[in-house]
Design an enzyme around this catalytic site. Sequence first.
Site, PDB file in Angstrom:
ATOM      1  N   GLU A 205       0.821  -1.216   0.000  1.00 28.65           N
ATOM      2  CA  GLU A 205       0.000   0.000   0.000  1.00 28.65           C
ATOM      3  C   GLU A 205       0.853   1.263   0.000  1.00 28.65           C
ATOM      4  OE1 GLU A 205      -4.142   1.458   2.166  1.00 28.65           O
ATOM      5  OE2 GLU A 205      -2.873  -0.029   3.153  1.00 28.65           O
TER       6      GLU A 205
ATOM      7  N   HIS B 120       8.300 -26.240  -1.610  1.00 30.24           N
ATOM      8  CA  HIS B 120       8.109 -26.963  -2.870  1.00 30.24           C
ATOM      9  C   HIS B 120       7.191 -26.214  -3.828  1.00 30.24           C
ATOM     10  CE1 HIS B 120       9.929 -31.042  -1.872  1.00 30.24           C
ATOM     11  NE2 HIS B 120      10.085 -30.315  -0.776  1.00 30.24           N
TER      12      HIS B 120
ATOM     13  N   LYS C 111     -13.455   1.107  -4.088  1.00 34.23           N
ATOM     14  CA  LYS C 111     -14.512   1.527  -3.167  1.00 34.23           C
ATOM     15  C   LYS C 111     -15.608   2.293  -3.898  1.00 34.23           C
ATOM     16  CE  LYS C 111     -11.882   1.856   1.156  1.00 34.23           C
ATOM     17  NZ  LYS C 111     -11.445   2.763   2.241  1.00 34.23           N
TER      18      LYS C 111
END
Length: 420
Positions: free
Chosen positions: A276, A297, A411
């Site tokens: 962020e 792995h 948003k």
Amino acid sequence: MLDLNTTYTEKFVASGELAAYAEAHAHVLARCQAGEERYADSQGWLEVDEWAGPAVLDRTERLAAELRAIADTFVIIGVGGSNNSARAVIKALRPNGARIVYAGNTLSAHELNGVLAELEGHDVVIDCIAKNFETLEPGSSFRLLRQYLVGRYGKEEAARRIVCTGTIGSSLEELCRAEGYTFVPFATNVGGRYTALTEVHLLPLAVAGADIRALAAGAKRMQEQLRKTDGLENSAWRYACLRNILWDRGYRVELLGFFEPRFRWFSKWWEQLYAESEGKDGKGIFPAALECSEEMHSLGQYAQDGTHQLFETFIDLMEPGAGDSLVLGGTDVADAFGYLDGKDFWDINKASFNATRAAHAEVLPVLTLEIDRIDEERFGMLFYWFAFACYASGSLLGVNPFDQPGVETYKRLMFEALGK
């Protein structure tokens, strides 16, 4: 003790080149150490005492004791920066306080039904953590759990069991005043992902039984070190410089690796902090976690043989603590693992780490953040160290480490779809 071992990066970034880069950008370190007026509304975390000083710790411990007296279960309603720091410490240390349940970080009906099921048979307090009280996930969970408490305890008793952590003057504070809920102020000059050392996380940690004074002391110790130490002796600055040199050379992914699962939730905090803070303006190293041996792995294979676009930073726990020793008994059947007879799992795990680091360092840059033990003080040091390094790294990259414009796009579209 916390130190950055860069031995395994020297074949990729010569020591002289690192020194020259750090010297050429010394003004950036000086700005970060002093703080900058342009970021004044986001840098309250730089001074630990501002939001985790003695008065705040006293107030937080008193409230935590009151909440533990009426509840054995504390629900953290928050998403991302509002729950990651406390969760990292609680999951790692498992302190002996109230049971913690996490909500406000999903919109899944299945998961939310699971949260409600976890509350049955327990005395419950909830804490809605929302800086602006507009984010959908915590807002919807708060309504759900608030109604649950009212239905179970009645409105008056439910009000005693509701805490809200929000911005002074916000609609959330107004709601608390109207309904009689306990209100805890959200740090006014600290963004969500930098709030590890504020009441946002100090309260849940105190309720859970963690030593918040040790957490603050560790952070303050790191503050004093990083804001006074110049040049490459400053380990967080060294980390920031190396990240940006590698960025300039085309490395686009950083794996935060660890062989101690107690760092699992800390890695989630780290991922948000760097994603962020730096992922903007078409820039930014992509942060991802490598939990070993679980992912050796999968991501471990990619790190060894995949496209050489990544580097690694390992967190290495240097000393065994309580519960860190378990000796494997001798052979009871012919299982072909006789070479492990009498060996301690601490040493087995350390051998695996050393081998992995050596193998990966043959093909990619590897840094190691060495820490002597895991406790509240060390978590305080880690939170401050990475936050300061992120501020410096983002500044070197040329982005604002404290805004998050990309988050607002989803948003807006989501609220449109829901008719807001």
